[in-house]
Design a protein around this motif. Structure first.
Motif, PDB file in Angstrom:
ATOM      1  N   GLU A 100       0.838  -1.210   0.000  1.00  0.00           N
ATOM      2  CA  GLU A 100       0.000   0.000   0.000  1.00  0.00           C
ATOM      3  C   GLU A 100       0.867   1.252   0.000  1.00  0.00           C
ATOM      4  O   GLU A 100       1.024   1.919   1.029  1.00  0.00           O
ATOM      5  N   PRO A 101       1.461   1.616  -1.153  1.00  0.00           N
ATOM      6  CA  PRO A 101       2.342   2.799  -1.207  1.00  0.00           C
ATOM      7  C   PRO A 101       1.670   4.081  -0.738  1.00  0.00           C
ATOM      8  O   PRO A 101       2.324   4.980  -0.211  1.00  0.00           O
ATOM      9  N   ARG A 102       0.352   4.171  -0.896  1.00  0.00           N
ATOM     10  CA  ARG A 102      -0.363   5.404  -0.558  1.00  0.00           C
ATOM     11  C   ARG A 102      -0.291   5.745   0.930  1.00  0.00           C
ATOM     12  O   ARG A 102      -0.609   6.863   1.330  1.00  0.00           O
ATOM     13  N   PHE A 103       0.094   4.754   1.758  1.00  0.00           N
ATOM     14  CA  PHE A 103       0.228   5.049   3.180  1.00  0.00           C
ATOM     15  C   PHE A 103       1.233   6.169   3.430  1.00  0.00           C
ATOM     16  O   PHE A 103       1.136   6.893   4.416  1.00  0.00           O
ATOM     17  N   LEU A 104       2.213   6.307   2.534  1.00  0.00           N
ATOM     18  CA  LEU A 104       3.223   7.353   2.703  1.00  0.00           C
ATOM     19  C   LEU A 104       2.633   8.747   2.515  1.00  0.00           C
ATOM     20  O   LEU A 104       3.272   9.744   2.855  1.00  0.00           O
ATOM     21  N   ALA A 105       1.437   8.812   1.969  1.00  0.00           N
ATOM     22  CA  ALA A 105       0.776  10.107   1.789  1.00  0.00           C
ATOM     23  C   ALA A 105      -0.275  10.359   2.866  1.00  0.00           C
ATOM     24  O   ALA A 105      -1.045  11.314   2.791  1.00  0.00           O
ATOM     25  N   SER A 106      -0.298   9.505   3.902  1.00  0.00           N
ATOM     26  CA  SER A 106      -1.307   9.612   4.956  1.00  0.00           C
ATOM     27  C   SER A 106      -1.030  10.789   5.882  1.00  0.00           C
ATOM     28  O   SER A 106       0.120  11.205   6.073  1.00  0.00           O
ATOM     29  N   ASN A 107      -2.103  11.273   6.467  1.00  0.00           N
ATOM     30  CA  ASN A 107      -1.992  12.279   7.518  1.00  0.00           C
ATOM     31  C   ASN A 107      -1.864  11.526   8.847  1.00  0.00           C
ATOM     32  O   ASN A 107      -2.802  10.857   9.277  1.00  0.00           O
ATOM     33  N   VAL A 108      -0.713  11.622   9.477  1.00  0.00           N
ATOM     34  CA  VAL A 108      -0.455  10.836  10.691  1.00  0.00           C
ATOM     35  C   VAL A 108      -1.459  11.160  11.793  1.00  0.00           C
ATOM     36  O   VAL A 108      -2.048  10.252  12.388  1.00  0.00           O
ATOM     37  N   GLU A 109      -1.667  12.422  12.075  1.00  0.00           N
ATOM     38  CA  GLU A 109      -2.513  12.819  13.198  1.00  0.00           C
ATOM     39  C   GLU A 109      -3.979  12.456  12.983  1.00  0.00           C
ATOM     40  O   GLU A 109      -4.660  11.990  13.895  1.00  0.00           O
ATOM     41  N   LYS A 110      -4.471  12.650  11.765  1.00  0.00           N
ATOM     42  CA  LYS A 110      -5.902  12.442  11.507  1.00  0.00           C
ATOM     43  C   LYS A 110      -6.242  11.012  11.103  1.00  0.00           C
ATOM     44  O   LYS A 110      -7.342  10.526  11.379  1.00  0.00           O
ATOM     45  N   THR A 111      -5.318  10.323  10.436  1.00  0.00           N
ATOM     46  CA  THR A 111      -5.637   9.020   9.857  1.00  0.00           C
ATOM     47  C   THR A 111      -4.988   7.850  10.601  1.00  0.00           C
ATOM     48  O   THR A 111      -5.673   6.895  10.986  1.00  0.00           O
ATOM     49  N   LEU A 112      -3.685   7.905  10.778  1.00  0.00           N
ATOM     50  CA  LEU A 112      -2.977   6.754  11.343  1.00  0.00           C
ATOM     51  C   LEU A 112      -3.048   6.676  12.870  1.00  0.00           C
ATOM     52  O   LEU A 112      -3.358   5.617  13.430  1.00  0.00           O
ATOM     53  N   LYS A 113      -2.755   7.763  13.544  1.00  0.00           N
ATOM     54  CA  LYS A 113      -2.653   7.720  15.006  1.00  0.00           C
ATOM     55  C   LYS A 113      -3.932   7.227  15.691  1.00  0.00           C
ATOM     56  O   LYS A 113      -3.859   6.395  16.609  1.00  0.00           O
ATOM     57  N   PRO A 114      -5.143   7.679  15.287  1.00  0.00           N
ATOM     58  CA  PRO A 114      -6.353   7.183  15.946  1.00  0.00           C
ATOM     59  C   PRO A 114      -6.502   5.662  15.843  1.00  0.00           C
ATOM     60  O   PRO A 114      -6.960   5.012  16.790  1.00  0.00           O
ATOM     61  N   LYS A 115      -6.107   5.079  14.712  1.00  0.00           N
ATOM     62  CA  LYS A 115      -6.222   3.623  14.547  1.00  0.00           C
ATOM     63  C   LYS A 115      -5.199   2.895  15.409  1.00  0.00           C
ATOM     64  O   LYS A 115      -5.492   1.852  16.000  1.00  0.00           O
ATOM     65  N   PHE A 116      -4.003   3.438  15.483  1.00  0.00           N
ATOM     66  CA  PHE A 116      -2.984   2.829  16.332  1.00  0.00           C
ATOM     67  C   PHE A 116      -3.412   2.865  17.800  1.00  0.00           C
ATOM     68  O   PHE A 116      -3.217   1.905  18.535  1.00  0.00           O
ATOM     69  N   ILE A 117      -3.987   3.975  18.214  1.00  0.00           N
ATOM     70  CA  ILE A 117      -4.458   4.103  19.601  1.00  0.00           C
ATOM     71  C   ILE A 117      -5.578   3.105  19.879  1.00  0.00           C
ATOM     72  O   ILE A 117      -5.615   2.461  20.936  1.00  0.00           O
ATOM     73  N   PHE A 118      -6.493   2.953  18.921  1.00  0.00           N
ATOM     74  CA  PHE A 118      -7.612   2.016  19.088  1.00  0.00           C
ATOM     75  C   PHE A 118      -7.099   0.591  19.308  1.00  0.00           C
ATOM     76  O   PHE A 118      -7.527  -0.100  20.237  1.00  0.00           O
ATOM     77  N   PHE A 119      -6.184   0.148  18.464  1.00  0.00           N
ATOM     78  CA  PHE A 119      -5.662  -1.214  18.599  1.00  0.00           C
ATOM     79  C   PHE A 119      -4.762  -1.359  19.830  1.00  0.00           C
ATOM     80  O   PHE A 119      -4.698  -2.429  20.428  1.00  0.00           O
ATOM     81  N   GLN A 120      -4.088  -0.286  20.197  1.00  0.00           N
ATOM     82  CA  GLN A 120      -3.255  -0.328  21.398  1.00  0.00           C
ATOM     83  C   GLN A 120      -4.131  -0.538  22.634  1.00  0.00           C
ATOM     84  O   GLN A 120      -3.767  -1.303  23.539  1.00  0.00           O
ATOM     85  N   GLU A 121      -5.275   0.126  22.678  1.00  0.00           N
ATOM     86  CA  GLU A 121      -6.198  -0.038  23.806  1.00  0.00           C
ATOM     87  C   GLU A 121      -6.770  -1.456  23.844  1.00  0.00           C
ATOM     88  O   GLU A 121      -7.112  -1.971  24.915  1.00  0.00           O
ATOM     89  N   LEU A 122      -6.848  -2.090  22.676  1.00  0.00           N
ATOM     90  CA  LEU A 122      -7.315  -3.466  22.610  1.00  0.00           C
ATOM     91  C   LEU A 122      -6.237  -4.439  23.090  1.00  0.00           C
ATOM     92  O   LEU A 122      -6.545  -5.542  23.536  1.00  0.00           O
ATOM     93  N   GLY A 123      -4.987  -4.025  23.024  1.00  0.00           N
ATOM     94  CA  GLY A 123      -3.880  -4.882  23.450  1.00  0.00           C
ATOM     95  C   GLY A 123      -2.906  -5.221  22.351  1.00  0.00           C
ATOM     96  O   GLY A 123      -2.059  -6.098  22.514  1.00  0.00           O
ATOM     97  N   LEU A 124      -3.028  -4.526  21.216  1.00  0.00           N
ATOM     98  CA  LEU A 124      -2.141  -4.776  20.082  1.00  0.00           C
ATOM     99  C   LEU A 124      -1.259  -3.564  19.837  1.00  0.00           C
ATOM    100  O   LEU A 124      -1.746  -2.468  19.556  1.00  0.00           O
ATOM    101  N   SER A 125       0.041  -3.771  19.953  1.00  0.00           N
ATOM    102  CA  SER A 125       0.971  -2.681  19.695  1.00  0.00           C
ATOM    103  C   SER A 125       2.336  -3.256  19.367  1.00  0.00           C
ATOM    104  O   SER A 125       2.552  -4.472  19.458  1.00  0.00           O
ATOM    105  N   GLY A 126       3.264  -2.383  18.973  1.00  0.00           N
ATOM    106  CA  GLY A 126       4.630  -2.808  18.701  1.00  0.00           C
ATOM    107  C   GLY A 126       4.723  -3.835  17.596  1.00  0.00           C
ATOM    108  O   GLY A 126       3.994  -3.776  16.597  1.00  0.00           O
ATOM    109  N   ALA A 127       5.603  -4.824  17.793  1.00  0.00           N
ATOM    110  CA  ALA A 127       5.878  -5.818  16.755  1.00  0.00           C
ATOM    111  C   ALA A 127       4.651  -6.656  16.424  1.00  0.00           C
ATOM    112  O   ALA A 127       4.431  -7.015  15.265  1.00  0.00           O
ATOM    113  N   SER A 128       3.829  -6.992  17.432  1.00  0.00           N
ATOM    114  CA  SER A 128       2.647  -7.826  17.169  1.00  0.00           C
ATOM    115  C   SER A 128       1.657  -7.106  16.269  1.00  0.00           C
ATOM    116  O   SER A 128       1.051  -7.707  15.370  1.00  0.00           O
ATOM    117  N   PHE A 129       1.489  -5.803  16.484  1.00  0.00           N
ATOM    118  CA  PHE A 129       0.596  -5.032  15.623  1.00  0.00           C
ATOM    119  C   PHE A 129       1.212  -4.844  14.246  1.00  0.00           C
ATOM    120  O   PHE A 129       0.512  -4.884  13.220  1.00  0.00           O
TER     121      PHE A 129
END
Length: 383
Positions: A100-129
């Motif tokens: 998915e090359p288009r990920f490099l054009a993502s807005n970190v604050e609006k697009t990526l970070k909220p999803k990472f936080i959601f999965f982190q709260e579920l228990g998925l982060s770091g290498a496993s995520f």
């Protein structure tokens, strides 16, 4: 004279028009039109992908075709920095950006970070995520509220805890790709009709989650076939067999049956073995052939001895069969192996029982015997 001049001017105009048309055609075919993005080969992201993401030039050119709208490395730098800070290794990043090359054009604050936080709260982060996302990049494209959260909530109604939810997510990419109401829920209802209890549904979600991603009509067909083969509806073997058959295409299944026949098995032998150990059919042709050659050539077994023991083909040749065989030969050379020991029975022993019966009991006679057994395992693993 006027006529000659007129014809001469007309010729010049036609020649000029011809040249103009030729130039226009050349520009059309070989140059970018005004206002278009530059050719991928010349876009700055080609070198960026090579230098920052470890891409080959060919892969970088291909990937950059969807990034030509980028005018600076600001967003890609932001994305790479965020991924590295989130525990993504270089291999994770290359796999993710390759798919998915288009990920490099993502807005970190609006697009990526909220999803990472959601999965982190579920228990998925770091290498496993990172492992999960490289397996299923669509997770970073799906809407949390419209797609991911409803599926997580659904899993929580069926599974005991979030640890099982995470295990189910890791086992399959359905969370991002499959429709909950059109695919997953109808398939669960099919399993219920064939006797699945709530606890068995939970087990299927964790152990055989890929089975639930098939088109419901296909799963309906497979479960009917499993019942006709002779598996008891509602039994653990029934759902294991459904999982195996649903993962095999018709061509793959026919190819495996043909291979079994090449070793003297009949179709009845194959399906008899399948009834005894459903996962037997999931063994790759390459692994089956290597194990069969070991049993026939190294041990001198008869094909008839193996037809009723399909479990033997599910064991690892390098990690189990060969190390144990070589170790028993060492015991025999030391006069420690009892007469009449059947290797086919020894192969089926759990590791704990094998150690107890063939290693630990002889430690007084041969103190370094445990190290000898470990040596046999290391030799085969390194081959």
């Amino acid at each position: 004279m006027y006529s000659c001049v007129s014809h001469h001017c007309l010729f010049l105009r036609r020649s000029a028009a011809s040249r103009d048309f030729t130039n226009f055609r050349t520009l059309l075919l070989f140059s970018t039109a005004i206002g278009e993005n530059p050719l991928p080969e010349t876009h700055f992201m080609v070198d960026y992908l090579i230098e920052r993401c470890g891409f080959s030039r060919e892969n970088a050119i291909n990937a950059s075709t969807s990034l030509t709208a980028l005018k600076s490395p600001e967003k890609p730098d932001s994305v790479l920095g965020f991924l590295k800070k989130s525990g993504f290794e270089a291999t994770h990043i290359e796999k993710l950006i390759s798919s998915e090359p288009r990920f490099l054009a993502s807005n970190v604050e609006k697009t990526l970070k909220p999803k990472f936080i959601f999965f982190q709260e579920l228990g998925l982060s770091g290498a496993s995520f990172a492992d999960l996302v490289t397996k299923c990049p669509v997770l970073l494209k799906c809407s949390i509220d419209n797609h991911i959260r409803p599926k997580i909530d659904f899993l929580r109604t069926l599974l005991q805890n979030d640890d099982d939810v995470i295990r189910a997510i890791k086992k399959s990419s359905w969370l991002g790709k499959r429709n909950l109401h059109k695919i997953i829920m109808p398939n669960i209802e099919i399993l219920r009709r064939y006797g699945a209890s709530d606890s068995q549904i939970s087990s299927c979600l964790v152990l055989y989650s890929q089975m639930l991603t098939h088109n419901p009509d296909c799963l309906e067909d497979v479960t009917a076939r499993v019942e006709k083969i002779g598996f008891k509806c509602g039994s653990p073997m029934f759902f294991c067999a459904t999982h195996v058959l649903s993962s095999l295409s018709k061509a793959t299944l026919e190819g495996k049956v043909k291979m079994f026949k090449s070793f003297g098995w009949s179709e009845e032998d194959v399906f008899s073995a399948f009834l005894k150990a459903p996962l037997f059919l999931a063994v790759s042709e390459r692994k089956f052939q290597a194990s069969m050659r070991f049993f026939l050539d190294e041990l001198g077994c008869e094909p008839s001895e193996l037809r009723s023991r399909p479990m033997l083909f599910m064991f690892s040749l390098e990690k189990r069969l060969l190390p144990r065989h070589n170790f028993l030969k060492i015991l025999k050379s030391k006069g420690l192996l009892e007469e009449g020991v059947n290797f086919l029975s020894v192969a089926r022993l759990s590791e704990r029982l094998f150690l107890k019966k063939f290693v630990l009991r002889y430690l007084d006679d041969v103190p370094d015997l445990k190290e000898t057994y470990k040596g046999c395992m290391k030799i085969e693993k390194s081959r």
